[in-house]
Design a protein around this motif. Structure first.
Motif, PDB file in Angstrom:
ATOM      1  N   SER A 153      39.727  29.569  35.066  1.00 28.46           N
ATOM      2  CA  SER A 153      40.322  29.174  33.687  1.00 28.46           C
ATOM      3  C   SER A 153      39.138  29.889  32.773  1.00 28.46           C
ATOM      4  CB  SER A 153      40.133  27.624  33.717  1.00 28.46           C
ATOM      5  OG  SER A 153      40.227  27.327  32.314  1.00 28.46           O
ATOM      6  N   ASP A 154      37.910  29.713  32.928  1.00 31.56           N
ATOM      7  CA  ASP A 154      36.865  30.427  32.171  1.00 31.56           C
ATOM      8  C   ASP A 154      37.203  31.915  32.084  1.00 31.56           C
ATOM      9  OD1 ASP A 154      35.958  27.896  31.803  1.00 31.56           O
ATOM     10  OD2 ASP A 154      34.112  28.161  33.285  1.00 31.56           O
ATOM     11  N   ARG A 155      37.356  32.629  33.391  1.00 34.72           N
ATOM     12  CA  ARG A 155      37.204  34.019  33.280  1.00 34.72           C
ATOM     13  C   ARG A 155      38.755  34.678  32.932  1.00 34.72           C
ATOM     14  NH1 ARG A 155      33.374  35.160  38.387  1.00 34.72           N
ATOM     15  NH2 ARG A 155      34.579  36.877  38.757  1.00 34.72           N
ATOM     16  N   SER A 156      39.889  33.866  32.941  1.00 33.02           N
ATOM     17  CA  SER A 156      41.052  34.364  32.375  1.00 33.02           C
ATOM     18  C   SER A 156      41.444  33.679  31.106  1.00 33.02           C
ATOM     19  CB  SER A 156      42.101  34.188  33.497  1.00 33.02           C
ATOM     20  OG  SER A 156      42.400  32.480  33.354  1.00 33.02           O
ATOM     21  N   ASP A 157      40.679  32.882  30.655  1.00 31.03           N
ATOM     22  CA  ASP A 157      41.043  32.353  29.142  1.00 31.03           C
ATOM     23  C   ASP A 157      42.459  31.630  29.114  1.00 31.03           C
ATOM     24  OD1 ASP A 157      39.145  32.391  27.315  1.00 31.03           O
ATOM     25  OD2 ASP A 157      40.099  33.557  26.041  1.00 31.03           O
ATOM     26  N   ASP A 212      43.742  37.311  42.513  1.00 30.10           N
ATOM     27  CA  ASP A 212      44.407  36.180  41.887  1.00 30.10           C
ATOM     28  C   ASP A 212      44.095  36.106  40.300  1.00 30.10           C
ATOM     29  OD1 ASP A 212      46.230  35.237  43.963  1.00 30.10           O
ATOM     30  OD2 ASP A 212      44.676  33.920  44.696  1.00 30.10           O
ATOM     31  N   LEU A 213      42.676  36.337  40.295  1.00 26.48           N
ATOM     32  CA  LEU A 213      42.243  36.357  38.754  1.00 26.48           C
ATOM     33  C   LEU A 213      42.840  37.463  37.997  1.00 26.48           C
ATOM     34  CD1 LEU A 213      40.096  35.645  36.694  1.00 26.48           C
ATOM     35  CD2 LEU A 213      38.275  37.150  37.816  1.00 26.48           C
ATOM     36  N   GLU A 214      42.813  38.723  38.590  1.00 31.33           N
ATOM     37  CA  GLU A 214      43.739  39.742  38.015  1.00 31.33           C
ATOM     38  C   GLU A 214      44.936  39.521  37.435  1.00 31.33           C
ATOM     39  OE1 GLU A 214      42.851  42.982  36.702  1.00 31.33           O
ATOM     40  OE2 GLU A 214      41.128  41.697  36.949  1.00 31.33           O
ATOM     41  N   GLU A 215      45.929  38.787  38.461  1.00 29.05           N
ATOM     42  CA  GLU A 215      47.092  38.283  38.095  1.00 29.05           C
ATOM     43  C   GLU A 215      46.885  37.436  36.938  1.00 29.05           C
ATOM     44  OE1 GLU A 215      49.677  37.556  41.581  1.00 29.05           O
ATOM     45  OE2 GLU A 215      51.302  36.918  40.123  1.00 29.05           O
ATOM     46  N   GLN A 271      48.268  38.080  29.458  1.00 29.18           N
ATOM     47  CA  GLN A 271      48.641  39.117  28.589  1.00 29.18           C
ATOM     48  C   GLN A 271      50.086  39.099  28.324  1.00 29.18           C
ATOM     49  OE1 GLN A 271      47.554  43.109  29.962  1.00 29.18           O
ATOM     50  NE2 GLN A 271      49.655  43.771  29.276  1.00 29.18           N
ATOM     51  N   LEU A 272      50.947  38.809  29.241  1.00 27.42           N
ATOM     52  CA  LEU A 272      52.289  38.790  28.987  1.00 27.42           C
ATOM     53  C   LEU A 272      52.606  37.465  28.116  1.00 27.42           C
ATOM     54  CD1 LEU A 272      53.705  39.719  32.699  1.00 27.42           C
ATOM     55  CD2 LEU A 272      53.871  40.987  30.655  1.00 27.42           C
ATOM     56  N   ALA A 273      51.858  36.390  28.337  1.00 24.90           N
ATOM     57  CA  ALA A 273      52.356  35.070  27.627  1.00 24.90           C
ATOM     58  C   ALA A 273      51.863  35.635  26.122  1.00 24.90           C
ATOM     59  CB  ALA A 273      51.294  34.285  28.099  1.00 24.90           C
ATOM     60  N   ASN A 274      50.711  36.268  25.790  1.00 20.63           N
ATOM     61  CA  ASN A 274      50.266  36.520  24.691  1.00 20.63           C
ATOM     62  C   ASN A 274      51.385  37.516  24.025  1.00 20.63           C
ATOM     63  OD1 ASN A 274      47.911  35.169  24.671  1.00 20.63           O
ATOM     64  ND2 ASN A 274      46.719  36.986  25.052  1.00 20.63           N
ATOM     65  N   ALA A 275      52.141  38.302  24.824  1.00 19.21           N
ATOM     66  CA  ALA A 275      53.231  39.059  24.081  1.00 19.21           C
ATOM     67  C   ALA A 275      54.229  38.346  23.961  1.00 19.21           C
ATOM     68  CB  ALA A 275      53.377  40.368  25.265  1.00 19.21           C
ATOM     69  N   GLY A 276      54.210  36.948  24.323  1.00 17.59           N
ATOM     70  CA  GLY A 276      55.499  36.123  23.929  1.00 17.59           C
ATOM     71  C   GLY A 276      56.655  36.233  25.043  1.00 17.59           C
ATOM     72  N   ILE A 280      54.205  44.461  38.050  1.00 12.95           N
ATOM     73  CA  ILE A 280      52.988  44.882  37.427  1.00 12.95           C
ATOM     74  C   ILE A 280      51.929  44.826  38.491  1.00 12.95           C
ATOM     75  CG2 ILE A 280      51.228  44.246  35.726  1.00 12.95           C
ATOM     76  CD1 ILE A 280      53.603  43.697  34.089  1.00 12.95           C
ATOM     77  N   ILE A 281      52.009  43.766  39.549  1.00 11.37           N
ATOM     78  CA  ILE A 281      50.840  43.226  40.198  1.00 11.37           C
ATOM     79  C   ILE A 281      50.533  44.508  41.107  1.00 11.37           C
ATOM     80  CG2 ILE A 281      52.251  42.177  42.052  1.00 11.37           C
ATOM     81  CD1 ILE A 281      49.065  40.810  40.312  1.00 11.37           C
ATOM     82  N   SER A 282      51.568  45.047  41.718  1.00 12.66           N
ATOM     83  CA  SER A 282      51.216  45.863  42.551  1.00 12.66           C
ATOM     84  C   SER A 282      52.067  47.219  42.266  1.00 12.66           C
ATOM     85  CB  SER A 282      51.487  45.550  44.056  1.00 12.66           C
ATOM     86  OG  SER A 282      52.642  46.008  44.555  1.00 12.66           O
TER      87      SER A 282
END
Lengths: 130, 130
Positions: free
Chosen positions: B7-11, B42-45, B51-56, B69-71
DNA sequence: CTGCACCCTGACAGCGCTGTTAAGGTCAAA
DNA sequence: TTTGACCTTAACAGCGCTGTCAGGGTGCAG
């Protein structure tokens, strides 16, 4: 014009036109019998609202932003706060746009390499306008 | 790593990390006692998700897009459908980006001409939350 | 063993948005 | 005058997302 026509010409549902009005955007006047009566300017504003909505803005943000967009003559308004609000909204837009472009690029890149149908001949995915 | 650290590292809030998992994105394995145990991948994902969520994008869209995107190695997948889905999503992104840029330009233009900070003050902002 | 910080699930609640339905009024054309 | 398309308000309902709270387990340090 009455609401049905505005709905057709703005691509906003009747429901949402009423909702936007309840939220303080868009204030068509009323006929004697209570029907909403939209002016051409109202139609313009409705289209701007749709554009902002499509851009992902909340009604609350639109409420602050619309008076700016609607007319080229800024008036009244407590300026410091408004300016700050607009700058914040622009910053938010920029962040969002950036996230979207990054996402778009990743998806497009993936699509590029998709091992699909016969072959990849016409990779038509660098469109930019809509 | 456990969920708080992710949570901390992914915001992303702990709540949302669990939500995304419930929705089928992100599948950390569990310790014997049931704790979620996230890998660096998992953190990367998680960050991509943010990012996708921020993009709406909706969770549903992410669900389709993430495996891409993941792989960098596309596999299996019913390709026609996937391809169509991705292209549709890109089109949607393009439309949204375009709307946002137009909105941004209008706001910026307005801001440019704002007769502020050394000028008249006046009326109250009608902040009415109907 | 006790605390404390952290984790778990489940549920309720709220916001923003949107469609739908109910109950009824208006208006123009037949 | 009747009909049908259109309008009105009000309320309910659903989705997606997010926070919060309750009740309880885990794990480490003192």
């Amino acid at each position: 014009m009455q609401i049905g026509e505005i709905s057709d010409r703005s691509d906003i549902s009747v429901r949402m036109l009423r909702y936007y009005e309840a939220k303080g955007l868009l204030r068509p006047h009323r006929t004697e019998s209570g029907y909403r009566d939209y002016s051409p300017d109202d139609l313009e504003e409705a289209r701007r609202i749709r554009q902002l909505a499509n851009a992902g803005l909340t009604v609350e943000a639109m409420h602050d932003l619309l008076p700016c967009i609607i007319s080229p003559e800024p008036t009244f308004h407590p300026c410091d706060r408004l300016r700050a609000r607009l700058e914040a909204e622009i910053a938010k837009l920029d962040r969002k746009i950036s996230d979207m472009e990054r996402s778009r690029a990743q998806i497009a890149a993936y699509l590029e390499g998709l091992p699909c149908e016969g072959r990849r001949d016409s990779a038509i995915l660098s469109s930019e306008t809509a």
